[in-house]
Design an enzyme around this catalytic site. Structure first.
Site, PDB file in Angstrom:
ATOM      1  N   ARG A 119      37.720 -80.111  87.408  1.00  0.00           N
ATOM      2  CA  ARG A 119      37.292 -79.884  88.794  1.00  0.00           C
ATOM      3  C   ARG A 119      35.866 -79.916  88.789  1.00  0.00           C
ATOM      4  O   ARG A 119      35.220 -79.196  87.855  1.00  0.00           O
ATOM      5  CB  ARG A 119      37.784 -78.206  88.994  1.00  0.00           C
ATOM      6  CG  ARG A 119      37.809 -77.911  90.628  1.00  0.00           C
ATOM      7  CD  ARG A 119      38.061 -76.753  91.087  1.00  0.00           C
ATOM      8  NE  ARG A 119      37.142 -75.900  90.549  1.00  0.00           N
ATOM      9  CZ  ARG A 119      37.187 -74.668  89.950  1.00  0.00           C
ATOM     10  NH1 ARG A 119      38.574 -74.144  89.665  1.00  0.00           N
ATOM     11  NH2 ARG A 119      36.201 -74.055  89.449  1.00  0.00           N
ATOM     12  N   GLU A 133      28.665 -77.239  88.340  1.00  0.00           N
ATOM     13  CA  GLU A 133      29.144 -77.861  86.605  1.00  0.00           C
ATOM     14  C   GLU A 133      30.513 -78.790  86.956  1.00  0.00           C
ATOM     15  O   GLU A 133      31.043 -78.762  87.987  1.00  0.00           O
ATOM     16  CB  GLU A 133      29.385 -76.548  86.101  1.00  0.00           C
ATOM     17  CG  GLU A 133      30.719 -75.832  86.669  1.00  0.00           C
ATOM     18  CD  GLU A 133      31.542 -74.798  85.588  1.00  0.00           C
ATOM     19  OE1 GLU A 133      31.344 -75.132  84.355  1.00  0.00           O
ATOM     20  OE2 GLU A 133      32.161 -74.026  86.172  1.00  0.00           O
ATOM     21  N   ASN A 135      34.333 -78.746  85.445  1.00  0.00           N
ATOM     22  CA  ASN A 135      35.104 -77.896  84.471  1.00  0.00           C
ATOM     23  C   ASN A 135      36.132 -78.905  83.997  1.00  0.00           C
ATOM     24  O   ASN A 135      36.811 -79.649  84.572  1.00  0.00           O
ATOM     25  CB  ASN A 135      35.975 -76.817  85.348  1.00  0.00           C
ATOM     26  CG  ASN A 135      35.196 -76.119  86.067  1.00  0.00           C
ATOM     27  OD1 ASN A 135      34.665 -74.973  85.651  1.00  0.00           O
ATOM     28  ND2 ASN A 135      34.413 -76.306  87.326  1.00  0.00           N
ATOM     29  N   SER A 140      41.242 -73.601  87.553  1.00  0.00           N
ATOM     30  CA  SER A 140      42.290 -72.830  87.813  1.00  0.00           C
ATOM     31  C   SER A 140      42.053 -72.935  89.594  1.00  0.00           C
ATOM     32  O   SER A 140      41.251 -73.429  90.270  1.00  0.00           O
ATOM     33  CB  SER A 140      42.300 -71.410  87.333  1.00  0.00           C
ATOM     34  OG  SER A 140      41.024 -70.852  87.933  1.00  0.00           O
ATOM     35  N   LYS A 317      28.005 -77.150  78.793  1.00  0.00           N
ATOM     36  CA  LYS A 317      26.867 -76.743  79.509  1.00  0.00           C
ATOM     37  C   LYS A 317      25.798 -77.844  78.922  1.00  0.00           C
ATOM     38  O   LYS A 317      25.049 -78.551  79.453  1.00  0.00           O
ATOM     39  CB  LYS A 317      26.220 -75.513  79.882  1.00  0.00           C
ATOM     40  CG  LYS A 317      27.203 -74.495  80.290  1.00  0.00           C
ATOM     41  CD  LYS A 317      27.594 -74.777  81.596  1.00  0.00           C
ATOM     42  CE  LYS A 317      28.519 -73.651  82.233  1.00  0.00           C
ATOM     43  NZ  LYS A 317      29.838 -73.798  82.156  1.00  0.00           N
ATOM     44  N   LYS A 378      21.970 -70.868  81.071  1.00  0.00           N
ATOM     45  CA  LYS A 378      23.601 -71.033  80.815  1.00  0.00           C
ATOM     46  C   LYS A 378      23.982 -70.744  79.583  1.00  0.00           C
ATOM     47  O   LYS A 378      23.549 -71.960  78.744  1.00  0.00           O
ATOM     48  CB  LYS A 378      24.056 -72.292  81.416  1.00  0.00           C
ATOM     49  CG  LYS A 378      23.886 -72.348  83.200  1.00  0.00           C
ATOM     50  CD  LYS A 378      24.779 -73.580  83.631  1.00  0.00           C
ATOM     51  CE  LYS A 378      24.596 -73.422  84.934  1.00  0.00           C
ATOM     52  NZ  LYS A 378      25.690 -74.215  85.962  1.00  0.00           N
ATOM     53  N   GLU A 382      32.526 -70.502  79.541  1.00  0.00           N
ATOM     54  CA  GLU A 382      33.171 -70.897  81.076  1.00  0.00           C
ATOM     55  C   GLU A 382      33.893 -69.517  81.520  1.00  0.00           C
ATOM     56  O   GLU A 382      34.112 -68.501  80.623  1.00  0.00           O
ATOM     57  CB  GLU A 382      34.605 -71.568  80.853  1.00  0.00           C
ATOM     58  CG  GLU A 382      34.130 -72.785  79.656  1.00  0.00           C
ATOM     59  CD  GLU A 382      33.784 -74.136  80.427  1.00  0.00           C
ATOM     60  OE1 GLU A 382      33.922 -74.302  81.708  1.00  0.00           O
ATOM     61  OE2 GLU A 382      33.260 -74.963  79.703  1.00  0.00           O
ATOM     62  N   GLY A 383      34.063 -69.554  82.915  1.00  0.00           N
ATOM     63  CA  GLY A 383      34.876 -68.477  83.416  1.00  0.00           C
ATOM     64  C   GLY A 383      34.073 -67.603  84.317  1.00  0.00           C
ATOM     65  O   GLY A 383      34.740 -66.374  85.007  1.00  0.00           O
ATOM     66  N   ARG A 462      35.382 -71.582  97.176  1.00  0.00           N
ATOM     67  CA  ARG A 462      35.213 -70.240  96.764  1.00  0.00           C
ATOM     68  C   ARG A 462      33.817 -69.664  97.208  1.00  0.00           C
ATOM     69  O   ARG A 462      32.938 -70.327  97.468  1.00  0.00           O
ATOM     70  CB  ARG A 462      35.159 -69.910  95.216  1.00  0.00           C
ATOM     71  CG  ARG A 462      36.512 -70.314  94.386  1.00  0.00           C
ATOM     72  CD  ARG A 462      36.314 -70.358  93.219  1.00  0.00           C
ATOM     73  NE  ARG A 462      35.389 -71.618  92.962  1.00  0.00           N
ATOM     74  CZ  ARG A 462      34.618 -71.662  91.310  1.00  0.00           C
ATOM     75  NH1 ARG A 462      34.955 -70.701  90.369  1.00  0.00           N
ATOM     76  NH2 ARG A 462      33.972 -72.430  91.206  1.00  0.00           N
TER      77      ARG A 462
HETATM   78  P1  ADP Z   1      31.182 -71.166  84.392  1.00  0.00           P
HETATM   79  O1  ADP Z   1      31.495 -71.873  83.607  1.00  0.00           O
HETATM   80  O2  ADP Z   1      30.924 -69.724  83.882  1.00  0.00           O
HETATM   81  O3  ADP Z   1      31.862 -70.905  85.787  1.00  0.00           O
HETATM   82  P2  ADP Z   1      29.102 -72.318  86.163  1.00  0.00           P
HETATM   83  O4  ADP Z   1      27.890 -73.279  85.582  1.00  0.00           O
HETATM   84  O5  ADP Z   1      30.051 -72.616  87.237  1.00  0.00           O
HETATM   85  O6  ADP Z   1      29.783 -71.579  84.916  1.00  0.00           O
HETATM   86  O7  ADP Z   1      28.321 -70.798  86.609  1.00  0.00           O
HETATM   87  C1  ADP Z   1      28.978 -69.719  87.358  1.00  0.00           C
HETATM   88  C2  ADP Z   1      28.395 -69.443  88.624  1.00  0.00           C
HETATM   89  O8  ADP Z   1      26.857 -69.318  88.665  1.00  0.00           O
HETATM   90  C3  ADP Z   1      28.442 -70.610  89.613  1.00  0.00           C
HETATM   91  O9  ADP Z   1      29.903 -70.441  90.051  1.00  0.00           O
HETATM   92  C4  ADP Z   1      27.418 -70.203  90.522  1.00  0.00           C
HETATM   93  O10 ADP Z   1      28.015 -69.245  91.421  1.00  0.00           O
HETATM   94  C5  ADP Z   1      26.329 -69.866  89.843  1.00  0.00           C
HETATM   95  N1  ADP Z   1      25.502 -70.811  89.345  1.00  0.00           N
HETATM   96  C6  ADP Z   1      25.715 -71.627  88.483  1.00  0.00           C
HETATM   97  N2  ADP Z   1      24.644 -72.761  88.471  1.00  0.00           N
HETATM   98  C7  ADP Z   1      23.810 -72.402  89.494  1.00  0.00           C
HETATM   99  C8  ADP Z   1      22.719 -72.929  89.706  1.00  0.00           C
HETATM  100  N3  ADP Z   1      21.936 -73.896  89.314  1.00  0.00           N
HETATM  101  N4  ADP Z   1      22.273 -72.315  91.080  1.00  0.00           N
HETATM  102  C9  ADP Z   1      22.693 -71.298  91.533  1.00  0.00           C
HETATM  103  N5  ADP Z   1      23.716 -70.663  90.973  1.00  0.00           N
HETATM  104  C10 ADP Z   1      24.360 -71.151  90.011  1.00  0.00           C
HETATM  105 MG    MG Z   2      31.940 -72.339  87.389  1.00  0.00          MG
END
Ligand code: ADP
Ligand code: MG
Length: 486
Positions: A119, A133, A135, A140, A317, A378, A382-383, A462
């Site tokens: 995803r 990102e 996934n 899920s 990441k 980061k 994940e999650g 979401r």
């Molecule tokens: P995870 O694998 O934990 O889902 P993400 O990269 O999706 O990692 O980051 C989790 C959450 O953090 C995202 O759903 C988003 O709300 C926020 N986030 C991640 N990257 C950014 C970014 N570059 N700018 C703003 N918010 C971010």
């Molecule tokens: Mg995410």
């Protein structure tokens, strides 16, 4: 909390009833027996506006992204090289996965089909689609997302809906669950075809099934169960559930490389065709050596793993940060995708910075320390709930050693559009300013150079209150939503 006057109260009650009646539910605790102690999953009362062009662009580039994941996952040397320092900084997880991938390279396990279910998540800022990102494991909410799309469509038709300006023609169809089930069914059929001679032998116990690799006590089990039911309803394929430790204790690889597994409450063994992971993406999923043994058995056997360890590593990441550098997309897509497709993918990339000491890491860290509001820090996790922002990010970078920093990447902070909606959680409703994250599911099946399936299959929206930094429905921040295309 907003005043739930009589019309809104009726509308919210209607939405909650619809949600429960259609399986938009999560368990309240990790110890509740299946089917007990359920509550509606949190959702928005109305669909949130999503830029139509951005939505279609995100769907359109999905097959290219699927191909990208596939191509990188075949280049283990690249993964090892890119993750070298990260693997040292995060030795117990990323490092261990890299080691496992490497140790099994010399074994010729007979995995004739590659299946990925990914995803790709985006924020939208005006008309700019920005990738948050990719996934590559356990993406899920396909089932609950599909039902939320239906919930919003239903609520629009509800008498005296408060979402008067939304036209149901602007709510896209969502086929995420069906598409994922089709991908798994395809890989299962290929497995059966390939191993037919072993499956039709004289042994009596040759029940061939897909396996959902699950976390013990999963609260989001009903999103998963809907996939099991879909596979049976549409394809007459059985899917059983087992944790990694169960695979370790009850799985055996036979002389033909087939993984035979006895599942709980069932004396008969199944042969695992496709192992679809909804676990294994966090170090918490490997509390003992047994879980690593289970993971290794799956990788070593001929079962088609979604994802393989290599695909999981593509989703780190660190790899995603390196992919934003010039020439990287061309390296993996040059031969198959035209320049326009590569350009379209690149346009969704947001600036990411390495914290490696070999790649200007200390000056990048200083940029983030000077302007912490402009970045997200980061780790290789994940999650949801793992990233750092603002002052926390600044303090963390100041306290970390150069080696520790190498376990993280920096990403420019995206400031997505803020819209009004009503969040319904635990039976209560709250009017909120929200930001939405659009996810597009991608499914690809390949047998060597033969691309048998490569599609975008449905979406997930979401939304979270605009004052939250991090996201994630399972992390308790984001709620289920669906797109209203504008
Ligand atoms: P995870 O694998 O934990 O889902 P993400 O990269 O999706 O990692 O980051 C989790 C959450 O953090 C995202 O759903 C988003 O709300 C926020 N986030 C991640 N990257 C950014 C970014 N570059 N700018 C703003 N918010 C971010
Ligand atoms: Mg995410």
């Amino acid at each position: 909390m907003i005043d739930r006057g009589p019309p809104l109260e009726r509308e919210v009650n209607e939405a909650i009833s619809y949600a429960v009646a259609h399986g938009i539910v999560v368990a309240q605790s990790k110890t509740s027996p299946m089917g007990t102690d359920l509550r509606h999953a949190p959702f928005t009362l109305h669909p949130s506006p999503v830029n139509k062009q951005c939505y279609h662009d995100a769907v359109r580039i999905t097959p290219t992204l699927n191909r990208l994941i596939y191509a990188i996952s075949n280049d283990h040397d690249y993964l090892r090289h890119v993750l070298e320092e990260t693997a040292l900084a995060d030795a117990h997880f990323t490092g261990r996965l890299v080691k496992l991938m490497t140790s099994l390279e010399t074994e010729c396990s007979d995995k004739q089909v590659h299946l990925s279910i990914c995803r790709y998540d985006y924020f939208i800022e005006k008309t700019q689609l920005s990738m948050v990102e990719m996934n590559c494991i356990a993406a899920s909410f396909a089932a609950l997302g599909v039902e939320t799309s239906k919930l919003h469509r239903y609520m629009l038709s509800y008498p005296a809906s408060s979402a008067t300006s939304v036209d149901s023609a602007a709510l896209p169809e969502n086929s995420a669950l069906a598409g994922i089930a089709e991908g798994i069914a395809h890989a299962h059929a290929m497995f059966v075809k390939h191993h037919q001679s072993h499956l039709c032998g004289r042994q009596t116990q040759n029940r061939c099934a897909c396996l959902m690799v699950v976390q013990p006590g999963e609260r989001n089990a009903y999103d998963q169960y809907a996939l099991q039911a879909k596979l049976w309803e549409e394809h007459k394929i059985e899917m059983v559930r087992a944790s990694l430790s169960r695979v370790a204790s009850s799985g055996q690889i036979d002389a033909n490389g087939l993984l035979r597994l006895s599942v709980e409450d069932d004396d008969e063994q199944v042969i695992v065709s496709v192992a679809y992971f909804r676990a294994g993406y966090t170090p918490d999923d490997y509390p003992t050596e047994a879980e690593w043994i289970g993971r290794e058995s799956l990788e070593r056997s001929s079962s088609i793993n979604v994802p393989s360890i290599a695909v999981q590593l593509v989703g780190t990441k660190k790899v995603q940060q390196v992919l934003t550098q010039p020439g990287q997309l061309e390296r993996f897509l040059g031969g198959t995708d035209d320049a326009n497709a590569i350009k379209a993918v690149r346009q969704t990339f947001v600036k990411q910075l390495s914290l490696s000491s070999m790649e200007n890491g200390s000056s990048h860290a200083q940029q983030a320390i000077d302007c912490p509001e402009d970045f997200v820090l980061k780790p290789q996790r994940e999650g949801g709930g793992n990233n750092m922002y603002g002052e926390t990010l600044k303090q963390a970078l100041l306290e970390m050693s150069a080696e520790e920093r190498q376990g993280y990447v920096l990403m420019k902070r995206i400031r997505p559009d803020v819209v009004d909606n009503v969040i319904v959680r635990n039976g209560q409703c709250v009017a909120a300013k929200v930001v939405s994250e659009l996810g597009v599911y991608g499914v690809i099946a390949r047998a060597g150079s033969d691309e048998q399936l490569n599609v975008a299959t449905g979406t997930l929206l979401r939304s979270k209150s605009a004052h939250h930094d991090d996201g994630g429905v399972a992390a308790g921040v984001a709620v289920l939503d669906s797109p209203w295309l504008r």
